[in-house]
Design a protein around this motif. Structure first.
Motif, PDB file in Angstrom:
ATOM      1  N   ALA A 174       0.802  -1.223   0.000  1.00  0.00           N
ATOM      2  CA  ALA A 174       0.000   0.000   0.000  1.00  0.00           C
ATOM      3  C   ALA A 174       0.836   1.274   0.000  1.00  0.00           C
ATOM      4  CB  ALA A 174      -0.941  -0.006   1.201  1.00  0.00           C
ATOM      5  N   MET A 175       2.148   1.173   0.197  1.00  0.00           N
ATOM      6  CA  MET A 175       2.945   2.385   0.372  1.00  0.00           C
ATOM      7  C   MET A 175       3.196   3.182  -0.919  1.00  0.00           C
ATOM      8  SD  MET A 175       6.322   2.771   2.654  1.00  0.00           S
ATOM      9  CE  MET A 175       7.435   2.198   1.412  1.00  0.00           C
ATOM     10  N   PRO A 176       3.419   2.544  -2.086  1.00  0.00           N
ATOM     11  CA  PRO A 176       3.834   3.310  -3.261  1.00  0.00           C
ATOM     12  C   PRO A 176       2.988   4.536  -3.601  1.00  0.00           C
ATOM     13  CG  PRO A 176       4.077   0.992  -3.711  1.00  0.00           C
ATOM     14  CD  PRO A 176       3.437   1.101  -2.358  1.00  0.00           C
ATOM     15  N   PRO A 177       1.650   4.492  -3.576  1.00  0.00           N
ATOM     16  CA  PRO A 177       0.905   5.683  -4.001  1.00  0.00           C
ATOM     17  C   PRO A 177       1.249   6.926  -3.197  1.00  0.00           C
ATOM     18  CG  PRO A 177      -0.595   3.866  -3.613  1.00  0.00           C
ATOM     19  CD  PRO A 177       0.751   3.388  -3.240  1.00  0.00           C
ATOM     20  N   VAL A 178       1.413   6.785  -1.874  1.00  0.00           N
ATOM     21  CA  VAL A 178       1.657   7.999  -1.096  1.00  0.00           C
ATOM     22  C   VAL A 178       3.039   8.568  -1.407  1.00  0.00           C
ATOM     23  CG1 VAL A 178       2.531   6.960   1.039  1.00  0.00           C
ATOM     24  CG2 VAL A 178       1.286   9.071   1.132  1.00  0.00           C
ATOM     25  N   VAL A 179       4.014   7.699  -1.680  1.00  0.00           N
ATOM     26  CA  VAL A 179       5.341   8.197  -2.058  1.00  0.00           C
ATOM     27  C   VAL A 179       5.264   8.914  -3.396  1.00  0.00           C
ATOM     28  CG1 VAL A 179       7.722   7.559  -2.520  1.00  0.00           C
ATOM     29  CG2 VAL A 179       6.417   6.290  -0.830  1.00  0.00           C
ATOM     30  N   ARG A 180       4.659   8.246  -4.367  1.00  0.00           N
ATOM     31  CA  ARG A 180       4.576   8.824  -5.715  1.00  0.00           C
ATOM     32  C   ARG A 180       3.829  10.155  -5.709  1.00  0.00           C
ATOM     33  NH1 ARG A 180       5.854   5.405 -10.019  1.00  0.00           N
ATOM     34  NH2 ARG A 180       5.914   3.219  -9.426  1.00  0.00           N
TER      35      ARG A 180
ATOM     36  N   LEU B 162       5.061  13.842  -6.600  1.00  0.00           N
ATOM     37  CA  LEU B 162       4.423  14.557  -7.707  1.00  0.00           C
ATOM     38  C   LEU B 162       3.890  15.902  -7.230  1.00  0.00           C
ATOM     39  CD1 LEU B 162       3.448  14.193 -10.679  1.00  0.00           C
ATOM     40  CD2 LEU B 162       1.250  13.572  -9.705  1.00  0.00           C
ATOM     41  N   GLY B 163       3.197  15.905  -6.092  1.00  0.00           N
ATOM     42  CA  GLY B 163       2.587  17.129  -5.581  1.00  0.00           C
ATOM     43  C   GLY B 163       3.624  18.203  -5.341  1.00  0.00           C
TER      44      GLY B 163
ATOM     45  N   MET C  64       4.377  22.330   0.906  1.00  0.00           N
ATOM     46  CA  MET C  64       3.396  21.390   1.445  1.00  0.00           C
ATOM     47  C   MET C  64       1.956  21.883   1.287  1.00  0.00           C
ATOM     48  SD  MET C  64       4.156  18.505   1.988  1.00  0.00           S
ATOM     49  CE  MET C  64       4.082  17.125   3.066  1.00  0.00           C
ATOM     50  N   PRO C  65       1.644  23.128   1.696  1.00  0.00           N
ATOM     51  CA  PRO C  65       0.259  23.575   1.549  1.00  0.00           C
ATOM     52  C   PRO C  65      -0.222  23.508   0.114  1.00  0.00           C
ATOM     53  CG  PRO C  65       1.498  25.106   2.901  1.00  0.00           C
ATOM     54  CD  PRO C  65       2.489  24.149   2.341  1.00  0.00           C
ATOM     55  N   SER C  66       0.662  23.866  -0.793  1.00  0.00           N
ATOM     56  CA  SER C  66       0.258  23.887  -2.196  1.00  0.00           C
ATOM     57  C   SER C  66       0.086  22.459  -2.728  1.00  0.00           C
ATOM     58  CB  SER C  66       1.303  24.650  -3.003  1.00  0.00           C
ATOM     59  OG  SER C  66       1.151  24.368  -4.353  1.00  0.00           O
ATOM     60  N   ALA C  67       0.883  21.517  -2.196  1.00  0.00           N
ATOM     61  CA  ALA C  67       0.823  20.142  -2.700  1.00  0.00           C
ATOM     62  C   ALA C  67      -0.211  19.307  -1.966  1.00  0.00           C
ATOM     63  CB  ALA C  67       2.194  19.479  -2.560  1.00  0.00           C
ATOM     64  N   LEU C  68      -0.853  19.899  -0.941  1.00  0.00           N
ATOM     65  CA  LEU C  68      -1.679  19.086  -0.043  1.00  0.00           C
ATOM     66  C   LEU C  68      -2.765  18.251  -0.740  1.00  0.00           C
ATOM     67  CD1 LEU C  68      -1.500  18.578   2.926  1.00  0.00           C
ATOM     68  CD2 LEU C  68      -3.411  20.137   3.271  1.00  0.00           C
ATOM     69  N   PRO C  69      -3.524  18.824  -1.693  1.00  0.00           N
ATOM     70  CA  PRO C  69      -4.560  17.991  -2.323  1.00  0.00           C
ATOM     71  C   PRO C  69      -3.992  16.727  -2.961  1.00  0.00           C
ATOM     72  CG  PRO C  69      -4.873  20.283  -2.894  1.00  0.00           C
ATOM     73  CD  PRO C  69      -3.566  20.208  -2.163  1.00  0.00           C
ATOM     74  N   THR C  70      -2.865  16.851  -3.669  1.00  0.00           N
ATOM     75  CA  THR C  70      -2.256  15.688  -4.312  1.00  0.00           C
ATOM     76  C   THR C  70      -1.781  14.695  -3.260  1.00  0.00           C
ATOM     77  OG1 THR C  70      -1.413  17.299  -5.877  1.00  0.00           O
ATOM     78  CG2 THR C  70      -0.694  15.039  -6.167  1.00  0.00           C
ATOM     79  N   VAL C  71      -1.109  15.210  -2.210  1.00  0.00           N
ATOM     80  CA  VAL C  71      -0.626  14.321  -1.154  1.00  0.00           C
ATOM     81  C   VAL C  71      -1.784  13.571  -0.513  1.00  0.00           C
ATOM     82  CG1 VAL C  71       0.540  14.241   1.069  1.00  0.00           C
ATOM     83  CG2 VAL C  71       1.369  15.770  -0.693  1.00  0.00           C
TER      84      VAL C  71
ATOM     85  N   ASN D  73      -5.261   8.777   0.657  1.00  0.00           N
ATOM     86  CA  ASN D  73      -6.513   8.061   0.413  1.00  0.00           C
ATOM     87  C   ASN D  73      -6.278   6.768  -0.343  1.00  0.00           C
ATOM     88  OD1 ASN D  73      -8.868   7.934  -1.915  1.00  0.00           O
ATOM     89  ND2 ASN D  73      -9.638   8.218   0.157  1.00  0.00           N
ATOM     90  N   GLN D  74      -5.442   6.821  -1.396  1.00  0.00           N
ATOM     91  CA  GLN D  74      -5.135   5.617  -2.176  1.00  0.00           C
ATOM     92  C   GLN D  74      -4.477   4.551  -1.306  1.00  0.00           C
ATOM     93  OE1 GLN D  74      -5.565   4.689  -5.514  1.00  0.00           O
ATOM     94  NE2 GLN D  74      -7.100   6.247  -5.127  1.00  0.00           N
TER      95      GLN D  74
END
Lengths: 292, 329
Positions: free
Chosen positions: A161-167, A171-172, A200-207, A212-213
């Motif tokens: 389950a870890m890869p999506p949060v890293v990617r 990306l964000g 971080m604030p700007s990337a938050l939605p992507t993170v 969630n993934q």
């Protein structure tokens, strides 16, 4: 019968080496994860089911919508009525523990790989491997290193389950517009301030979609992990499949779906601004009864 | 004018009210079910799955002398029933808590050999689990057999016995064609599937092919074929609930590729007999006549495994006493 070749034998040997020389490390990890999941389960099992459902519905009402709160109440009621409450709590404890650990490792890795190109070059093939290796393959080494039960289930889930949060963290942060960073630099941000106050604030939605993934992948893996004694709803589903009991398998599956929807909506909303605040919603409800 | 304004408002009010009503009904039902659940939990004979909290062993998990006895099982009908019986008997007679751990069969062998699981009750010897057994035999204790089983190729009873009696008959191309030249296998790598591959060679069945799948898929294929009254050959074994649910028969196996009768053994980790000597006695006496087991499986299939086991233990007190004490009344 197809046998393992040279590569497979090397992997075998590596596992044996780990078992002989690194057993102490595994015992420590084992005890730590076990304590964590036992804590999570005691915490989740402490409230009576109705109060648990009320808490979930309240969270839903606050962050998501009235319709979702109603769904959570009805869904959890169905799980309770099917007699699957305890397995569901076990599964939830597994998912939350695995996701927590995945985020604990994954988020810093994501930040690091966004900032250092060399880390990202090194990490990317590992993530590819973790994501495309069939999920069942993780189960065997997990068992060899951590025996059966909740701990190997969590370890296998963590890897899966870890890869999506890293990617998505990477990306964000990479997608933060250059002029924002320039502005930050111009105001004299240090590197850490730049990360926390600008990137971080700007990337938050992507993170957050990465978070969630990860939670959703953890839930799907936890069901597979019942093959190594993970327990919970996976046991119910596996029993239904093995004994061709379509009804039992379906009941287990529906409970998984209810849990998945609740986890998905809540994890999506908790970090983001709600579409409409609670006050606005309640004002709208009240306005239904006001005479014009 | 008035109507177009009020109609949606009324509808929205109705939706809100019914939503609130539904929520209240759901909540009250949850309160009721929670109470019922608490009442169940305090009853002495609740053997539902325990959480991980109970797995957390305060003294350190490797010793095995403390904490619950860990009993591995697979979700097969006979394994479920046998593990439930063992759990009840050990808990009642020796006052040892028993935790059942569901795991895949190969993982059970590896775990018992490592000492993570204390017991497993599903070792098919001498042939079916030969691969696993040769790998672990020096590191486990064998407590002997509990019941017998049989492996082989199974057809529905409506497949004409005068035409097809033995596996060797499948050499006839026109007969093989009625089965689509297919034998439905189970998990690749399982003992039964490997023996079936051998059977294709030994009986010279060049036209037939073995389709590996899983035991769940095998029963699903059989179920579908029987609904459509089609001819089908599946690889299977007794005891299995499918023999209680459908009318089936084994094809004869004159060359004994499937080894005749198999025995299902109980295996324990090394040192279990030292830690619990009386338990070793029980396991070596733990045997069930095949007929009683098939009745038990039928009941477990129709009602539930818990009910069937409860009923069996109530009806055979003398046998339970023999298992646990060795006394013959």
């Amino acid at each position: 019968m197809h046998q393992a070749g040279a590569l497979g034998l090397a992997v075998d040997a590596a596992v044996v080496w780990l078992l002989t020389y690194a057993q102490g490390l595994f015992d420590v990890v084992n005890a730590g994860v076990m304590a964590l999941v036992a804590f999570a389960e005691t915490l989740l099992a402490a409230p009576a089911p109705w109060s648990f459902a009320l808490i979930v519905a309240g969270l839903g009402l606050w962050r998501v919508s009235g319709g979702f709160a109603l769904f959570a109440l009805l869904g959890l009621n169905l799980v309770l009525a099917m007699g699957l409450w305890d397995p569901m709590i076990s599964t939830l404890a597994l998912v939350l523990t695995a996701s927590f650990l995945a985020l604990l490792i994954g988020l810093p890795l994501g930040v690091l790989s966004a900032r250092l190109q060399s880390v990202w070059r090194l990490l990317r093939p590992c993530l590819d491997l973790m994501q495309t290796m069939p999920a069942f393959v993780y189960l065997i080494p997990a068992v060899m290193l951590f025996s059966t039960g909740a701990v190997p289930a969590i370890i296998a889930t963590l890897v899966f389950a870890m890869p999506p949060v890293v990617r998505l963290t990477q990306l964000g942060i990479r997608q933060v517009p250059l002029d924002l960073i320039e502005a930050g630099r111009a105001f004299g941000c240090s590197e850490l301030q730049l990360l926390w106050k600008v990137q971080m604030p700007s990337a938050l939605p992507t993170v957050m979609s990465g978070v969630n993934q990860t939670i959703m992948l953890a839930l799907s893996m936890v069901v597979i992990a019942s093959m190594i004694g993970g327990g919970g709803l996976g046991d119910v589903v596996l029993r239904g499949i093995q004994q061709l009991d379509v009804g039992l398998g379906f009941e287990g599956g529906i409970a998984v779906v209810i849990l998945a929807v609740i986890l998905d909506r809540l994890s999506q909303s908790l970090m983001l601004e709600g579409e409409r605040t609670l006050e606005a919603r309640s004002r709208r409800w009240r306005s239904l009864w006001r005479t014009p | 004018m008035e109507d177009t304004m009020t109609a949606p408002l009324w509808r929205r009010r109705a939706v809100l009210l019914s939503g609130l009503g539904l929520a209240a009904a759901s909540l009250s039902s949850q309160v009721r079910l929670s109470r019922q659940r608490q009442a169940d939990a305090t009853a002495p004979t609740s053997s539902t799955q325990k959480g991980f909290a109970s797995q957390l062993d305060p003294e350190g998990s490797q010793s095995g002398a403390t904490g619950p006895l860990r009993l591995g099982w697979s979700p097969w009908a006979d394994a479920e029933v046998m593990s439930l019986i063992a759990q009840r008997v050990i808990q009642q007679a020796y006052n040892l808590p028993v935790e059942r751990v569901m795991a895949d069969i190969g993982i059970q062998y590896a775990s018992v050999a490592r000492g993570d699981l204390d017991l497993m009750l599903m070792a098919w010897l001498p042939l079916t689990h030969k691969d696993y057994w040769t790998r672990v035999r020096d590191r486990v204790l064998d407590f002997g057999s509990m019941y017998s089983g049989r492996l082989g190729w199974v057809v529905p009873d409506y497949v004409d016995a005068s035409e097809l009696r033995s596996i060797a008959d499948l050499r006839k191309p026109e007969l093989a064609a009625r089965f689509d030249n297919t034998v439905q296998g189970i998990d690749p790598g399982s003992g039964l599937n490997q023996a079936s591959e051998q059977a294709l060679v030994d009986y010279n069945l060049g036209d037939m092919r073995l389709v590996a799948s899983s035991s769940a898929a095998m029963t699903a294929v059989l179920d579908k074929a029987i609904r459509e009254q089609r001819w089908v050959v599946v690889t299977s074994w007794t005891p299995h609930w499918m023999f209680a649910r459908y009318k089936l028969r084994f094809l004869e196996d004159p060359q004994l590729v499937f080894g005749g009768v198999e025995w299902i053994h109980a295996l324990g980790r090394k040192g279990l007999d030292r830690d619990h000597p009386d338990l070793a006695g029980f396991l070596s006496r733990f045997q069930i006549p095949d007929r009683e087991l098939s009745d038990l499986l039928l009941m477990a299939n129709e009602r539930s495994a818990d009910v069937a086991v409860e009923d069996y233990l109530d009806r055979h007190p003398a046998r339970i006493r023999y298992w646990t004490t060795g006394m013959i009344s």
